[in-house]
Design an enzyme around this catalytic site. Structure first.
Site, mmCIF file in Angstrom:
data_model
loop_
_atom_site.group_PDB
_atom_site.id
_atom_site.type_symbol
_atom_site.label_atom_id
_atom_site.label_comp_id
_atom_site.label_asym_id
_atom_site.label_seq_id
_atom_site.Cartn_x
_atom_site.Cartn_y
_atom_site.Cartn_z
ATOM 1 N N ASP A 1 1.215 34.696 11.324
ATOM 2 C CA ASP A 1 1.342 33.755 12.442
ATOM 3 C C ASP A 1 -0.075 33.379 12.851
ATOM 4 O OD1 ASP A 1 1.719 32.346 14.767
ATOM 5 O OD2 ASP A 1 2.917 33.886 15.779
ATOM 6 N N ASN B 1 -2.881 25.019 5.915
ATOM 7 C CA ASN B 1 -1.880 23.960 5.916
ATOM 8 C C ASN B 1 -0.964 24.004 7.142
ATOM 9 O OD1 ASN B 1 0.106 21.961 4.615
ATOM 10 N ND2 ASN B 1 1.352 23.823 4.801
ATOM 11 N N LYS C 1 -12.148 33.028 9.886
ATOM 12 C CA LYS C 1 -12.957 34.115 10.461
ATOM 13 C C LYS C 1 -12.720 35.433 9.724
ATOM 14 C CE LYS C 1 -13.293 36.930 14.671
ATOM 15 N NZ LYS C 1 -12.804 37.114 16.064
ATOM 16 N N TYR D 1 -1.938 15.943 18.415
ATOM 17 C CA TYR D 1 -2.097 16.065 16.971
ATOM 18 C C TYR D 1 -3.423 15.452 16.514
ATOM 19 C CZ TYR D 1 -0.907 15.758 11.989
ATOM 20 O OH TYR D 1 -0.907 15.879 10.621
ATOM 21 N N LYS E 1 -6.639 17.537 15.055
ATOM 22 C CA LYS E 1 -7.065 17.325 13.672
ATOM 23 C C LYS E 1 -8.507 16.810 13.605
ATOM 24 C CE LYS E 1 -3.405 18.549 11.316
ATOM 25 N NZ LYS E 1 -3.425 19.677 10.355
ATOM 26 N N THR F 1 8.374 14.570 4.552
ATOM 27 C CA THR F 1 8.551 15.952 4.961
ATOM 28 C C THR F 1 9.221 15.960 6.323
ATOM 29 O OG1 THR F 1 6.402 16.029 6.084
ATOM 30 C CG2 THR F 1 6.432 16.630 3.751
#
Length: 234
Positions: A59, A86, A121, A155, A159, A190
């Site tokens: 997660d 992704n 990280k 969004y 991004k 999708t």
């Protein structure tokens, strides 16, 4: 090559998993939950590809979960060649600035930008052990400043931040020959893109895997490119 892909149970992530396996690579498929109904297609792929596919729960909103996934990964390999961030969310669509839900925006930022930061990280040491490694961050045309449009606030902004993360990682890692790209995958059919999209994720996914395989030369001075490696407008 060994790939670690987040959000690998559906959409583009699932297509990237399929293509990578077809190309003979090993895939560590990162998924938020391992309920059988959610990962049915991955389980079917597992029957075919056996040890070349491992399903790992992660997660990206939780640093503890990222560390747990890293521990699982270290139990199976001491290095990876390609990290594909992704996993993402597209919410608050069609809302004006006056209508935005701040908690929904916070969720988008947490998944779309803080998620990749958490993963890089902790996973970076596994990438630093080889040569010709890649970090591929799945971005969007919605992140372009010069092509900006009203709407998709959470969004697009998250991004755009992902693109900046990619540039900073590129500057940090270029002496190690770790390729860093921020990739616009195109408008795809999708759950996120919808049925009106002109592209299929298997088609764009092929281009992204080829970028990971270094089969395409990047000519852009910036890391923001499309799935063919061609420059995107920043």
């Amino acid at each position: 090559m060994k790939f670690f892909i987040t959000g690998a149970n559906r959409g583009l992530g699932l297509s990237l998993t399929k293509i990578s396996l077809l190309n003979g690579h090993t895939v560590f498929a990162g998924v938020r939950g391992t309920e059988e109904a959610k990962i049915k297609e991955l389980l079917e792929l597992k029957e075919t590809y056996n040890e070349n596919l491992e399903i790992i729960e992660i997660d990206v909103q939780s640093e503890d979960s990222v560390l747990s996934a890293l521990a699982q990964l270290k139990g199976k390999t001491d290095s990876i060649d390609v990290l594909i961030n992704n996993a993402a969310i597209l919410n608050e669509r069609g809302k004006s600035i006056e209508e935005l839900d701040m908690e929904a925006c916070r969720l988008a930022f947490d998944i779309n930008i803080l998620g990749p930061i958490r993963v890089v990280k902790h996973f970076l040491p596994l990438l630093e052990k080889g040569a010709n490694q890649s970090i591929l961050n799945i971005s969007s045309e919605a992140a372009s400043l010069t092509n900006s449009y009203s709407g998709d606030y959470a969004y697009g902004i998250s991004k755009a931040a992902l693109n900046m993360l990619s540039e900073k990682l590129h500057c940090y890692l270029r002496d190690q020959d770790i390729q860093v790209l921020s990739i616009h995958p195109g408008w795809m059919k999708t759950d996120m893109g919808g049925e009106n999209a002109p592209l299929y994720p298997m088609d764009t996914g092929k281009g992204i895997v080829e970028l990971a395989e270094r089969k395409k030369k990047i000519t852009s001075p910036y890391v923001f490119v499309d799935y063919n490696g061609d420059p995107m407008k920043i």
